[in-house]
Design a protein around this motif. Sequence first.
Motif, PDB file in Angstrom:
ATOM      1  N   ALA A 183       0.699  -1.424  -0.188  1.00 51.74           N
ATOM      2  CA  ALA A 183      -0.201  -0.191  -0.027  1.00 51.74           C
ATOM      3  C   ALA A 183       1.222   1.458   0.028  1.00 51.74           C
ATOM      4  N   ALA A 184       1.965   1.278   0.331  1.00 58.10           N
ATOM      5  CA  ALA A 184       3.111   2.294   0.629  1.00 58.10           C
ATOM      6  C   ALA A 184       2.906   2.770  -0.507  1.00 58.10           C
ATOM      7  N   ALA A 185       3.853   1.354  -1.636  1.00 52.85           N
ATOM      8  CA  ALA A 185       4.491   1.850  -2.503  1.00 52.85           C
ATOM      9  C   ALA A 185       3.642   2.601  -4.199  1.00 52.85           C
ATOM     10  N   GLU A 186       1.208   1.948  -3.646  1.00 49.52           N
ATOM     11  CA  GLU A 186       0.559   2.527  -4.089  1.00 49.52           C
ATOM     12  C   GLU A 186       0.923   3.885  -4.028  1.00 49.52           C
ATOM     13  N   LEU A 187       1.187   4.090  -2.390  1.00 49.43           N
ATOM     14  CA  LEU A 187       0.840   5.736  -2.604  1.00 49.43           C
ATOM     15  C   LEU A 187       2.210   6.698  -2.550  1.00 49.43           C
ATOM     16  N   LEU A 188       3.455   5.844  -3.545  1.00 50.28           N
ATOM     17  CA  LEU A 188       4.039   6.389  -4.101  1.00 50.28           C
ATOM     18  C   LEU A 188       4.491   6.616  -5.413  1.00 50.28           C
ATOM     19  N   ARG A 314      18.995   2.386   0.424  1.00 51.17           N
ATOM     20  CA  ARG A 314      18.078   3.382   0.343  1.00 51.17           C
ATOM     21  C   ARG A 314      16.585   3.641   0.967  1.00 51.17           C
ATOM     22  N   VAL A 315      15.964   4.357   1.494  1.00 51.00           N
ATOM     23  CA  VAL A 315      15.332   4.125   1.928  1.00 51.00           C
ATOM     24  C   VAL A 315      13.853   5.100   1.222  1.00 51.00           C
ATOM     25  N   ASP A 316      12.383   4.832   0.523  1.00 54.46           N
ATOM     26  CA  ASP A 316      11.922   5.563  -0.420  1.00 54.46           C
ATOM     27  C   ASP A 316      10.771   6.370   0.860  1.00 54.46           C
ATOM     28  N   ALA A 317      10.132   6.054   2.144  1.00 52.76           N
ATOM     29  CA  ALA A 317       9.377   5.904   2.973  1.00 52.76           C
ATOM     30  C   ALA A 317      10.230   4.762   4.248  1.00 52.76           C
ATOM     31  N   VAL A 368      12.243  11.612   1.805  1.00 55.86           N
ATOM     32  CA  VAL A 368      12.257  10.135   2.104  1.00 55.86           C
ATOM     33  C   VAL A 368      10.960  10.429   2.315  1.00 55.86           C
ATOM     34  N   ALA A 369       9.666   9.840   2.498  1.00 54.50           N
ATOM     35  CA  ALA A 369       8.700  10.301   2.803  1.00 54.50           C
ATOM     36  C   ALA A 369       9.030   9.696   4.019  1.00 54.50           C
ATOM     37  N   VAL A 370       7.912   9.901   5.055  1.00 51.80           N
ATOM     38  CA  VAL A 370       6.864   9.490   5.870  1.00 51.80           C
ATOM     39  C   VAL A 370       5.471   9.429   5.760  1.00 51.80           C
ATOM     40  N   ALA A 371       5.462   8.336   6.203  1.00 52.06           N
ATOM     41  CA  ALA A 371       3.363   7.557   5.932  1.00 52.06           C
ATOM     42  C   ALA A 371       2.417   7.042   7.275  1.00 52.06           C
ATOM     43  N   VAL A 372       1.497   7.457   7.299  1.00 54.44           N
ATOM     44  CA  VAL A 372       0.298   6.371   7.659  1.00 54.44           C
ATOM     45  C   VAL A 372      -0.693   5.754   6.895  1.00 54.44           C
ATOM     46  N   VAL A 373       0.111   4.737   6.499  1.00 51.82           N
ATOM     47  CA  VAL A 373      -1.365   3.373   5.963  1.00 51.82           C
ATOM     48  C   VAL A 373      -1.745   2.709   6.772  1.00 51.82           C
ATOM     49  N   PRO A 374      -3.040   2.617   7.059  1.00 45.83           N
ATOM     50  CA  PRO A 374      -3.705   2.183   7.908  1.00 45.83           C
ATOM     51  C   PRO A 374      -3.349   0.364   7.504  1.00 45.83           C
TER      52      PRO A 374
END
Length: 391
Positions: A183-188, A314-317, A368-374
């Motif tokens: 889901a994080a990849a989709e958000l990106l 390497r970190v994308d999120a 580096v993105a920081v995200a919240v994914v339920p």
Amino acid sequence: MSGGTRTSGPAATRVLVINSGSSSVKYQLLDMADDERLASGVVERIGEPGGVADHMAALRQVSAELAERGLGLDSPELAAVGHRVVHGGTRFTGPTLITDQVLAGIEELVPLAPLHNPANITGIKVTRELRPDLPQVAVFDTAFHATIPEAAHRYAIDAATADRYGIRRYGFHGTSHAYVSRAAAELLGKAPAEVNVIVLHLGNGASASAVRGGVCVDTSMGLTPLEGLVMGTRSGDLDPAVVFHLARVAGLDIDAIDSLLNKKSGLLGLCGVNDMREIGHRMAADDERAQLAFDVYVHRLRRYVGAFMAVLGRVDAVVFTAGVGENSAAVRAAAMAGLEGFGIVLDPERNAVRASGARFVSADSSSVAVAVVPTQEELEIARDTYALARG
């Protein structure tokens, strides 16, 4: 039992997800035609005063509740049942159609998960008895982490002893880490194979994972769910010699030490409560123990973020999920504070917003993105179950 329903969907596209615990049965019924949740609920206090007698009674209650809404367990629209199973060892590394032989294999793994697998097994046996004609699938918490390389999963103890007794890093919360990383990849806006993410599953149980190109390469939990991050009642990482010290000096036996580390440690052991919301209230009232518990929790979290950044290169999120991860802006802010040198810049306003969907909480300038994914563990189990049942 509590629950809610939606109207019925197309024929044979429904999956019932069962999470059978020692004293409760949680369930969700999903329509895989559109990933919609049709019903959900929980039967609690199994075998306790005021509760149902046993798991058979609990699952019959689930069936009756569903039947009242035209969604019964005997419905021809039900395609399969998916069961959450905590430990699959090295034998079960993906969703598995349940047979007598598979069930025997899960029973052989009870020594690795004595608190969880027996209850999972009971749920499987009872549901098979209720619907012996229906495909039933085991989805294992450990499976997503089966890709961890040996250098990461091997403990530095005598190799023959480790191999004989199955001592290695297995990892847990795998369905959550799998769902959230995708889901994080989709958000990106990218395919999972194109991104590297650190997933922080922070609930009463807590774990971190390093996911490279959709494949898990490291995780914080180990042989059991005790290792790693500070949790609600579990200690997380600990010098193994603490166990010897408690036995020799405090006179505690193995069962007492087990109870101490699993049920009386973590946030509860540090400040007397294991609810991060209550800890926040106490911190606001200048409770020093609550502040220390919070600081220890966040320090451990930051150690793993830093370690997994090194593992991935390497970190994308960095992605927060589960109860604390999704709802505690304070934890997210403290865990990410001062990491600008690593390309992590949190946006305080975005982080403070309470929302139900997947979202970024990092600043536009953050490399580096920081995200919240339920997390949606039941949906992940249902998808795996449906795919296997259809195949």
